[in-house]
Motif scaffolding. Structure first.
Motif, PDB file in Angstrom:
ATOM      1  N   LYS A   1      -2.170  11.116  -1.691  1.00 31.82           N
ATOM      2  CA  LYS A   1      -2.094  10.251  -0.508  1.00 31.82           C
ATOM      3  C   LYS A   1      -0.761  10.423   0.225  1.00 31.82           C
ATOM      4  O   LYS A   1      -0.734  10.617   1.446  1.00 31.82           O
ATOM      5  CB  LYS A   1      -2.293   8.774  -0.917  1.00 31.82           C
ATOM      6  CG  LYS A   1      -3.578   8.528  -1.700  1.00 31.82           C
ATOM      7  CD  LYS A   1      -3.750   7.070  -2.099  1.00 31.82           C
ATOM      8  CE  LYS A   1      -2.675   6.499  -3.007  1.00 31.82           C
ATOM      9  NZ  LYS A   1      -2.599   7.153  -4.337  1.00 31.82           N
ATOM     10  N   SER A   2       0.337  10.356  -0.517  1.00 30.36           N
ATOM     11  CA  SER A   2       1.653  10.488   0.128  1.00 30.36           C
ATOM     12  C   SER A   2       1.832  11.884   0.718  1.00 30.36           C
ATOM     13  O   SER A   2       2.374  12.036   1.815  1.00 30.36           O
ATOM     14  CB  SER A   2       2.779  10.223  -0.883  1.00 30.36           C
ATOM     15  OG  SER A   2       2.723   8.899  -1.341  1.00 30.36           O
ATOM     16  N   THR A   3       1.377  12.873  -0.003  1.00 30.53           N
ATOM     17  CA  THR A   3       1.484  14.249   0.490  1.00 30.53           C
ATOM     18  C   THR A   3       0.744  14.391   1.816  1.00 30.53           C
ATOM     19  O   THR A   3       1.245  15.006   2.760  1.00 30.53           O
ATOM     20  CB  THR A   3       0.893  15.235  -0.551  1.00 30.53           C
ATOM     21  OG1 THR A   3       1.598  15.067  -1.779  1.00 30.53           O
ATOM     22  CG2 THR A   3       1.020  16.675  -0.076  1.00 30.53           C
TER      23      THR A   3
ATOM     24  N   PHE B   1       1.906   4.003   6.939  1.00 25.22           N
ATOM     25  CA  PHE B   1       2.457   3.104   5.916  1.00 25.22           C
ATOM     26  C   PHE B   1       2.113   3.670   4.543  1.00 25.22           C
ATOM     27  O   PHE B   1       0.941   3.872   4.237  1.00 25.22           O
ATOM     28  CB  PHE B   1       1.832   1.709   6.039  1.00 25.22           C
ATOM     29  CG  PHE B   1       2.212   0.960   7.280  1.00 25.22           C
ATOM     30  CD1 PHE B   1       3.293   0.078   7.283  1.00 25.22           C
ATOM     31  CD2 PHE B   1       1.489   1.117   8.451  1.00 25.22           C
ATOM     32  CE1 PHE B   1       3.643  -0.631   8.426  1.00 25.22           C
ATOM     33  CE2 PHE B   1       1.832   0.416   9.608  1.00 25.22           C
ATOM     34  CZ  PHE B   1       2.909  -0.457   9.589  1.00 25.22           C
ATOM     35  N   ASP B   2       3.132   3.916   3.741  1.00 26.40           N
ATOM     36  CA  ASP B   2       2.883   4.437   2.397  1.00 26.40           C
ATOM     37  C   ASP B   2       3.203   3.368   1.354  1.00 26.40           C
ATOM     38  O   ASP B   2       4.349   3.187   0.967  1.00 26.40           O
ATOM     39  CB  ASP B   2       3.707   5.705   2.149  1.00 26.40           C
ATOM     40  CG  ASP B   2       3.210   6.469   0.926  1.00 26.40           C
ATOM     41  OD1 ASP B   2       2.313   5.964   0.212  1.00 26.40           O
ATOM     42  OD2 ASP B   2       3.722   7.584   0.683  1.00 26.40           O
ATOM     43  N   GLU B   3       2.190   2.665   0.940  1.00 24.13           N
ATOM     44  CA  GLU B   3       2.319   1.574  -0.033  1.00 24.13           C
ATOM     45  C   GLU B   3       3.472   0.634   0.312  1.00 24.13           C
ATOM     46  O   GLU B   3       4.376   0.425  -0.499  1.00 24.13           O
ATOM     47  CB  GLU B   3       2.508   2.157  -1.447  1.00 24.13           C
ATOM     48  CG  GLU B   3       1.359   3.030  -1.864  1.00 24.13           C
ATOM     49  CD  GLU B   3       1.364   3.326  -3.369  1.00 24.13           C
ATOM     50  OE1 GLU B   3       1.876   2.489  -4.122  1.00 24.13           O
ATOM     51  OE2 GLU B   3       0.862   4.387  -3.749  1.00 24.13           O
ATOM     52  N   PRO B   4       3.418   0.052   1.502  1.00 26.16           N
ATOM     53  CA  PRO B   4       4.556  -0.731   1.989  1.00 26.16           C
ATOM     54  C   PRO B   4       4.844  -2.000   1.194  1.00 26.16           C
ATOM     55  O   PRO B   4       5.936  -2.550   1.307  1.00 26.16           O
ATOM     56  CB  PRO B   4       4.154  -1.088   3.424  1.00 26.16           C
ATOM     57  CG  PRO B   4       2.666  -1.042   3.420  1.00 26.16           C
ATOM     58  CD  PRO B   4       2.312   0.075   2.477  1.00 26.16           C
TER      59      PRO B   4
END
Ligand code: ADP
Ligand code: MG
Length: 254
Positions: free
Chosen positions: A44-46, A174-177
Motif C-alpha cells: 500500500k505505501s509503495t 493519506f498513509d495510515e494517518p
C-alpha cells in the motif's frame, strides 16, 4: 461521468529481485475518496509512493491527473521527466504519513507556511493568512503559536494536514494517518478528513479504520501481496466480499 484523477494499470514495482507491486489496477475519480485496505506488507505505501513520484515504476502505466497534475509513467519511461518537472508535479499532491514529521523547532503556523514560501515563493503575509485559515479549518486557531512538542498527537497530525493543504493540492494521499495515535485522538483527525472529503477533495486513504472507510470511501480497494485483489463500493465489499483473501482479511479486522 467518469473522470479518473489517478489510473493505474498493471503497475509493477521491484526492489532488487523482489516484485513488491505485481500488477496493480486502481482508479480514483476526481472529487472522490478511495480507501486502500490490506495487510501489512501488501504494498500500500509503495503504491502511494509511486503515485507521488517518490518511486519509479518498473512496468505498467500510472496516469496521475488531468491538466493540472498531468503525468503518465509508462514502465521506466517516466525518467524522461526532469527533476524540476517532477518536483512541480509533486507540489500538486499532498501527503500525510503515519508519523507527522513536523519541524520540531517551528510553531504550527511556521510549519504550515514553510513550503508555500520556500517552494512556491508565496509572500509571507499571504502564506500566513492562508495558514491561519487552514489551521482554523482543522480546529487549531487557538494553537497556531504552539510547538509540536506542546501539541497532542492528534493536534500534530491536524497541523500536518494543514501543512499539506497549504500547497493547494489537487490530490491528497493519506498513509495510515491515525495508526500512530492514541485511540482517543483518532476521531479528531478522521473528522478533519471527513470534512475535506465533503468539500470535494480527491483523496486516497490507506487506513485500518474500517468504520471511516465504510462511511467516507466512495470505493474500497483491498490489496494483498502486491495486487488489488478486489474493489467495490464499501457496501458491497464489506457485506459481500468476493475473494477468499478479502473475506479472511475482513474477518480479522471487522
Ligand atoms: P504496506 O504499506 O502495505 O505495509 P509496503 O508498501 O510498505 O507495504 O511494503 C511492501 C513490501 O515491500 C514489503 O515486503 C516491504 O518489506 C517491501 N519494501 C518496501 N520498501 C522497500 C524498500 N525501500 N526496499 C526493499 N523493500 C521494500
Ligand atoms: Mg504502509
Amino acid at each position: 461521468m467518469s473522470n479518473p484523477l489517478v489510473e493505474a494499470r498493471q503497475v509493477i514495482k521491484r526492489y532488487g529481485n523482489v516484485e513488491v507491486l505485481r500488477g496493480v489496477d486502481f482508479t480514483v475519480q476526481q472529487g472522490e475518496v478511495a480507501c486502500l485496505i490490506g495487510p501489512s506488507g501488501s504494498g500500500k505505501s509503495t503504491f502511494l509512493r509511486c503515485i507521488n513520484h517518490l518511486e519509479k515504476i518498473d512496468g505498467g502505466t500510472l496516469t496521475v491527473g488531468g491538466d493540472f497534475i498531468g503525468y503518465r509513467q509508462q514502465g521506466n519511461k517516466l525518467h524522461e521527466l526532469r527533476e524540476n518537472e517532477i518536483a512541480a508535479k509533486r507540489e500538486k499532491i499532498g501527503m500525510v504519513f503515519q508519523r507527522f514529521n513536523l519541524f520540531a523547532h517551528k510553531t504550527a503556523l511556521e510549519n504550515v507556511i514553510e513550503a508555500p514560501i520556500v517552494v512556491k515563493g508565496e509572500k509571507r503575509q499571504e502564506a500566513m493568512e492562508h495558514a491561519r485559515s487552514l489551521l482554523a479549518r482543522v480546529g487549531l486557531s487557538h494553537r497556531v503559536d504552539a510547538y509540536p512538542a506542546e501539541l497532542s498527537g492528534g493536534q500534530q497530525q491536524r497541523v500536518a494536514i494543514a501543512r499539506a493543504l497549504a500547497m493547494r493540492p489537487e490530490l491528497m494521499l493519506f498513509d495510515e494517518p491515525t495508526s500512530a495515535l492514541d485511540p482517543e485522538l483518532v476521531g479528531e483527525v478522521l473528522d478533519v478528513m471527513r470534512d475535506l472529503a465533503r468539500d470535494g477533495m480527491t483523496m486516497i486513504v490507506v487506513t485500518h479504520e474500517m468504520g471511516f472507510a465504510r462511511e467516507v470511501g466512495k470505493t474500497i480497494a483491498f490489496m494483498d501481496e502486491g495486487v488489488v485483489v478486489e474493489h467495490g463500493t464499501p457496501e458491497r465489499l464489506f457485506t459481500a466480499p468476493r475473494h477468499p483473501r478479502t473475506r479472511a482479511f475482513l474477518s480479522k479486522v471487522l
